[in-house]
Scaffold this motif. Sequence first.
Motif, short mmCIF file in Angstrom:
data_model
loop_
_atom_site.label_atom_id
_atom_site.label_comp_id
_atom_site.label_asym_id
_atom_site.label_seq_id
_atom_site.Cartn_x
_atom_site.Cartn_y
_atom_site.Cartn_z
N LEU B 54 -34.94 79.79 43.11
CA LEU B 54 -34.14 78.20 42.95
C LEU B 54 -34.05 77.85 44.57
O LEU B 54 -34.69 78.77 45.28
CB LEU B 54 -33.29 78.69 42.50
N GLN B 55 -34.39 76.41 44.04
CA GLN B 55 -34.79 75.98 45.65
C GLN B 55 -33.56 74.24 45.38
O GLN B 55 -33.97 74.21 43.82
CB GLN B 55 -36.32 75.21 45.30
N ALA B 56 -33.72 73.56 46.95
CA ALA B 56 -32.79 72.91 46.64
C ALA B 56 -34.68 71.87 46.73
O ALA B 56 -34.53 71.94 48.23
CB ALA B 56 -31.50 71.97 47.29
N ILE B 57 -34.33 70.96 46.22
CA ILE B 57 -36.10 69.72 46.80
C ILE B 57 -35.47 68.54 46.41
O ILE B 57 -34.96 67.98 45.22
CB ILE B 57 -37.35 70.22 46.34
N ASP B 58 -35.51 67.36 47.45
CA ASP B 58 -34.74 66.17 47.48
C ASP B 58 -33.73 66.48 46.70
O ASP B 58 -33.87 65.42 45.49
CB ASP B 58 -36.14 65.77 46.70
N GLY B 59 -33.30 66.92 46.43
CA GLY B 59 -31.41 66.66 46.41
C GLY B 59 -31.74 67.48 44.94
O GLY B 59 -30.46 66.96 44.01
N LYS B 60 -32.87 67.91 44.30
CA LYS B 60 -32.61 68.39 43.37
C LYS B 60 -32.92 69.77 43.13
O LYS B 60 -33.81 70.09 44.32
CB LYS B 60 -33.68 67.40 42.62
N TYR B 61 -32.16 70.43 41.83
CA TYR B 61 -31.90 71.70 41.75
C TYR B 61 -33.02 72.09 40.85
O TYR B 61 -33.30 71.30 39.99
CB TYR B 61 -30.88 72.28 40.70
N VAL B 62 -34.56 73.00 41.90
CA VAL B 62 -35.64 72.91 40.81
C VAL B 62 -35.24 74.72 40.41
O VAL B 62 -35.45 75.12 41.04
CB VAL B 62 -36.88 72.99 41.55
N VAL B 63 -35.47 75.19 39.14
CA VAL B 63 -35.08 76.87 38.66
C VAL B 63 -37.10 76.93 37.39
O VAL B 63 -37.08 75.87 37.39
CB VAL B 63 -33.84 76.85 37.36
N SER B 64 -36.78 78.34 38.23
CA SER B 64 -38.40 78.45 38.24
C SER B 64 -38.40 79.23 36.90
O SER B 64 -37.66 80.80 37.49
CB SER B 64 -39.15 78.41 38.97
N ILE B 65 -38.84 79.49 36.05
CA ILE B 65 -38.92 80.19 35.06
C ILE B 65 -40.38 80.60 34.80
O ILE B 65 -41.37 80.00 34.83
CB ILE B 65 -37.62 79.99 33.86
N THR B 66 -40.38 82.01 33.71
CA THR B 66 -41.96 82.64 33.53
C THR B 66 -41.94 83.17 31.89
O THR B 66 -41.05 84.17 31.92
CB THR B 66 -42.18 83.85 34.76
N PRO B 67 -42.63 83.27 31.71
CA PRO B 67 -42.34 83.65 30.37
C PRO B 67 -42.56 84.83 30.23
O PRO B 67 -43.79 85.63 31.37
CB PRO B 67 -42.92 83.04 28.91
N THR B 68 -42.25 86.06 29.38
CA THR B 68 -42.76 87.42 29.16
C THR B 68 -43.95 87.64 28.95
O THR B 68 -45.02 88.10 29.56
CB THR B 68 -41.34 88.23 28.92
N TYR B 69 -44.05 87.55 27.34
CA TYR B 69 -45.54 87.40 26.69
C TYR B 69 -45.87 86.37 26.52
O TYR B 69 -44.94 85.19 26.30
CB TYR B 69 -44.53 87.84 25.46
N SER B 70 -46.99 85.49 25.81
CA SER B 70 -47.38 84.13 25.49
C SER B 70 -46.53 84.00 24.79
O SER B 70 -46.11 82.62 24.56
CB SER B 70 -49.00 84.21 25.58
N GLY B 71 -46.25 84.46 23.73
CA GLY B 71 -45.53 84.19 22.58
C GLY B 71 -44.14 84.06 22.83
O GLY B 71 -43.55 83.83 21.47
N CYS B 72 -44.02 84.18 23.54
CA CYS B 72 -41.80 84.37 23.55
C CYS B 72 -41.46 83.16 22.41
O CYS B 72 -41.34 82.57 23.51
CB CYS B 72 -41.84 84.94 25.30
N PRO B 73 -40.90 83.64 21.66
CA PRO B 73 -40.28 82.59 21.53
C PRO B 73 -38.72 82.42 21.99
O PRO B 73 -37.88 81.36 21.19
CB PRO B 73 -40.11 83.07 20.03
N ALA B 74 -38.13 83.28 22.89
CA ALA B 74 -36.95 82.88 23.72
C ALA B 74 -36.78 81.36 24.51
O ALA B 74 -35.94 80.99 24.87
CB ALA B 74 -36.50 83.79 23.73
N MET B 75 -38.17 81.23 24.82
CA MET B 75 -38.25 80.66 26.07
C MET B 75 -37.08 79.15 25.57
O MET B 75 -37.03 78.65 26.67
CB MET B 75 -39.87 79.58 26.14
N GLU B 76 -37.52 78.23 24.71
CA GLU B 76 -36.74 77.60 24.07
C GLU B 76 -35.31 77.94 23.77
O GLU B 76 -34.41 76.71 24.87
CB GLU B 76 -37.33 76.91 23.19
N THR B 77 -34.82 78.65 24.06
CA THR B 77 -33.40 78.64 23.88
C THR B 77 -33.05 78.86 25.52
O THR B 77 -32.30 78.29 25.82
CB THR B 77 -33.17 80.11 23.08
N ILE B 78 -34.68 79.53 26.26
CA ILE B 78 -33.56 79.87 27.59
C ILE B 78 -33.63 78.80 27.87
O ILE B 78 -33.05 78.62 28.94
CB ILE B 78 -34.68 81.20 27.81
#
Lengths: 255, 182
Positions: B54-78
Motif C-alpha cells: 500500500l502506498q500513497a503516490i501523488d495523493g492517491k492510495y495505490v493498493v497492490s494485490i497478487t492472485p494466489t493461483y492463476s485461476g483464482c476466482p476470488a480476485m474479482e470479489t477481493i
Amino acid sequence: MSDFNLKAATQEYATRLGDDAVVLGHRLSEWTSNGPFLEEDIALSNVALDYIGRARMYYTYAAELAGNGKTEDDFAYTRDMREYRNLLIHELPRGDFAYTMVRQLLVDVFNTYYLPELAKSADSTLAGIAQKAIKETRYHLRRSHEWTLRLGDGTEASHQRMQRALESLWGYTHELFDADPLELQLADAGIGVHNAALRPTWLAQVSAILTEATLTVPKDDWAVRGGRVGYHTENLGHLLNDMQFLHRAYPGCQW
Amino acid sequence: MVTKSIPVLPFAWYERAQRRKQSALTPIWEVLDQVKDPEIPVLSIWDLGVLCDLQAIDGKYVVSITPTYSGCPAMETIRADIAAALEAAQLQPYEIVTRLSPAWTTDWLSPQGREQLQAYGIAPPAGGGCAHAQGLTPEAGIECPHCSSSNTRRISEFGSTACKALFQCQDCQEPFDYFKHF
Ligand SMILES: [Zn+2]
C-alpha cells in the motif's frame, strides 16, 4: 530486423499463449460434472481453472499492448477460428479419460521445460505469468504422471486405451517444438523461448514415464501442423461455438 | 487443546511484515484488514498474502494485490471488497493494481493467518521438510486440525478450491482441507 516490431510481436505471442491456455482450459472444463468420480471431477476442474486463469493473464497483457480499448473478453469471445493461433494438440476433443490424461502428460512435461525458460524472459509480464504457472504445472504433472502409471500398467483394457490415445496424439506433439520467424525473433530477443531445443529433454522424460507405465513410445512417422497460422481441425469450430455462443448472442452480457 | 510449536518464520514473510511496519499509512492498512478472503472468511487478504503493498503516490492510495493461483476466482470479489472498504472509509482517490511478480507463495501467510486457518479447520501449509522439496503435497502425515493427530492420509491433491488438498484423519476419522504448500 529493422522492420521487426517488438511490441506487436510480443502482443501476438501473448495472444498465441492465451489461445493455447483457453482452448485446453475449455477442453478440461468439459469434464466438470462428467468426471469418473468426485475427486477427479474436482481435480480436472481445478486444472481447467488454472489454464483459464493463464489465458486471462496472457490476454489481458495482449490487450494492454494493443492499447485499443479491447479487453481479454474480446480476445476470447470475438475472434473466429482462423484467428485463433493455438497449437492443435490443445483443441482435440477430450475423448475418454485415458485420452485426456495422455494429453495432459504430454503437455505437462512440455510446460515443465517451457515455463522455466519463459520465466527468464526479458519481458517482465510474460516472465511473471510463467513464474506463477510453473508451480501449478508441478502439481498437474504429478497427477498426470500418476494416472499414466496406474492406467498404463493397469488392466488390459486401460493399457489398450492409453496406448491408443498415445498413438493418436503423438503426431500432434511435433508442433510444440516448432517456431515461425516471429517466435524465433522473439526468442533471439530474449523474450520468447527456443522451443526446438526443448525436445530432447521432453522426449527423454516422456519416454521414461511411458516405459515405466509399460507403454510403447510411438514412432515419429506422422505430424500434423497448422495451429500457429490459423489452420485448425474442425474440432476448434465446435469448441468456439460452445464457448462463444453466449457472448456473441448477448454482447457484453453480465450476471 | 494442545499448544502447537510455531514454525520458523520464512524470510519472505519477514520482508512483508517489515514493509508494512515501515509504512506511514497504518490506519489505511487497518481498513484493508477488514477485507477477507471470500472463500476463507476468517482470513484477511493481508494474512493470506494477497495484499502486497500500500502506498500513497501523488495523493492517491495505490493498493497492490497478487492472485494466489492463476485461476483464482476470488480476485474479482477481493477487488470489489477493497474498493468498498476504501470508499466506506472515505479514502479516495485510490487505485488497485494487480502484481504478478514475484509470484504468490504460501510463505507469505502471516503467523496469525496460519493460526486462523487451523482454528477454522484447515491444516496450514507444512513448511520446509524433505517431503516438500518440490513444493508438493505429501501423501500422509499432515497434522489433523481437529485432534492434532499426524496419522492422516491424502485423499485428493485437489480439494474444494485450487489452494487446498483433501485429507482424512485416521484417528478421529474427520476429513479436512489442507492448505497446500505453494
Ligand atoms: Zn483427527
